[in-house]
Enzyme design. Sequence first.
Site, PDB file in Angstrom:
ATOM      1  N   HIS A 285       0.841  -1.207   0.000  1.00  0.00           N
ATOM      2  CA  HIS A 285       0.000   0.000   0.000  1.00  0.00           C
ATOM      3  C   HIS A 285       0.873   1.254   0.000  1.00  0.00           C
ATOM      4  CE1 HIS A 285      -3.374   2.653   1.177  1.00  0.00           C
ATOM      5  NE2 HIS A 285      -2.454   3.268   1.901  1.00  0.00           N
ATOM      6  N   GLU A 286       1.896   1.276   0.846  1.00  0.00           N
ATOM      7  CA  GLU A 286       2.784   2.438   0.889  1.00  0.00           C
ATOM      8  C   GLU A 286       3.598   2.558  -0.397  1.00  0.00           C
ATOM      9  OE1 GLU A 286       2.289   4.588   3.047  1.00  0.00           O
ATOM     10  OE2 GLU A 286       1.027   3.363   4.352  1.00  0.00           O
TER      11      GLU A 286
ATOM     12  N   HIS B 107       1.756   4.462  -2.934  1.00  0.00           N
ATOM     13  CA  HIS B 107       1.872   5.922  -2.867  1.00  0.00           C
ATOM     14  C   HIS B 107       3.117   6.407  -3.621  1.00  0.00           C
ATOM     15  CE1 HIS B 107      -1.533   6.603  -0.371  1.00  0.00           C
ATOM     16  NE2 HIS B 107      -1.056   5.966   0.688  1.00  0.00           N
TER      17      HIS B 107
ATOM     18  N   HIS C  53       3.201   8.978  -6.746  1.00  0.00           N
ATOM     19  CA  HIS C  53       4.079  10.148  -6.781  1.00  0.00           C
ATOM     20  C   HIS C  53       4.879  10.190  -8.071  1.00  0.00           C
ATOM     21  CE1 HIS C  53       7.683  12.471  -4.921  1.00  0.00           C
ATOM     22  NE2 HIS C  53       6.849  13.301  -5.491  1.00  0.00           N
TER      23      HIS C  53
END
Length: 231
Positions: free
Chosen positions: A98-99, A102, A106
Site C-alpha cells: 500500500h505504501e 503511494h 508520486h
Amino acid sequence: MFIPSIEYLIFLSPAFLLMAWAQWRIKSTYANALKVPAKMTGAEAARSILDAAGLQSVDIEPVHGHLSDHYDPSHRVLRLSEQVYFDRTAASVGIAAHEAGHALQHAQNYGPLVIRNLAVPAAQFGPMWFLVFFFLGMFIPQFGVPLMLVGIAGYGAVAVFQLINLPVEFDASNRAKRLLSEMGIVDSYGSDAVASVLNAAAWTYVAATLQSILIVVYYLLRVLGTGGRDD
C-alpha cells in the site's frame, strides 16, 4: 453553547461509531493476516514493486512504532514499521505494498495525490485557524457571525483535504492488491487476507472524512441558526 457538549457528541456519533467499528475491524483483520505466511518480508515486497516500476531510487527504511508506515515524498523514502519491514506475512506485505502504491502515485503524478499534497498546509493549519477566528467571533459580538464563518471555513479545509485523500488511499490499496497478486507475492488465501486488512483500513479514512464534515455542519447550524449569539 459552542463548546462541545452532549448535543455535539450525539451529532458526531455516526462518525465516532464508524471509526470505532473500523478500528475493531483493523485489529481483527490484521491479527488474522499476521497468521497467513507470505513469500517475502514487507520490505522485500515493497522493493520488488518499486523496482518493477523503475523506482530503484526510492529507499526503504525501518522505523519504530506500530503501524507507523508511510511514504515520504519529499525525501522519496518508504518508511515501514519494524514488524511490517521484517515479517513474512500477508499483513506485512499488504501494508508495505500500500505504501509502495503511494510511491508509484508520486512517480506518475497521480492527479488526486498532487492535489492532496497542495492541500496539506490548509489541513495542517485549518484547526488552529478555526479556533482563533471562531473564538474571536464569540468575544467580538459586532463581528461575531463573519468571524465565526471564517473560522469554520478553516476547518472546512480539513474536510476538503479528507475528501481528496479518499481516492488517494483507495487507489494505493487497489494497486497493492493487484500487484501482490500479479507478482505472485501472495497466493489466493494471502490475497484475501491482504484485501481484508486494506479494506478495513479504508473505513478509517471514510470515518475521518465523515467526522470532519459533521463538525463543519454542526458549527454552521449553530452559527447560522442563532445569528452567532450564545443564548
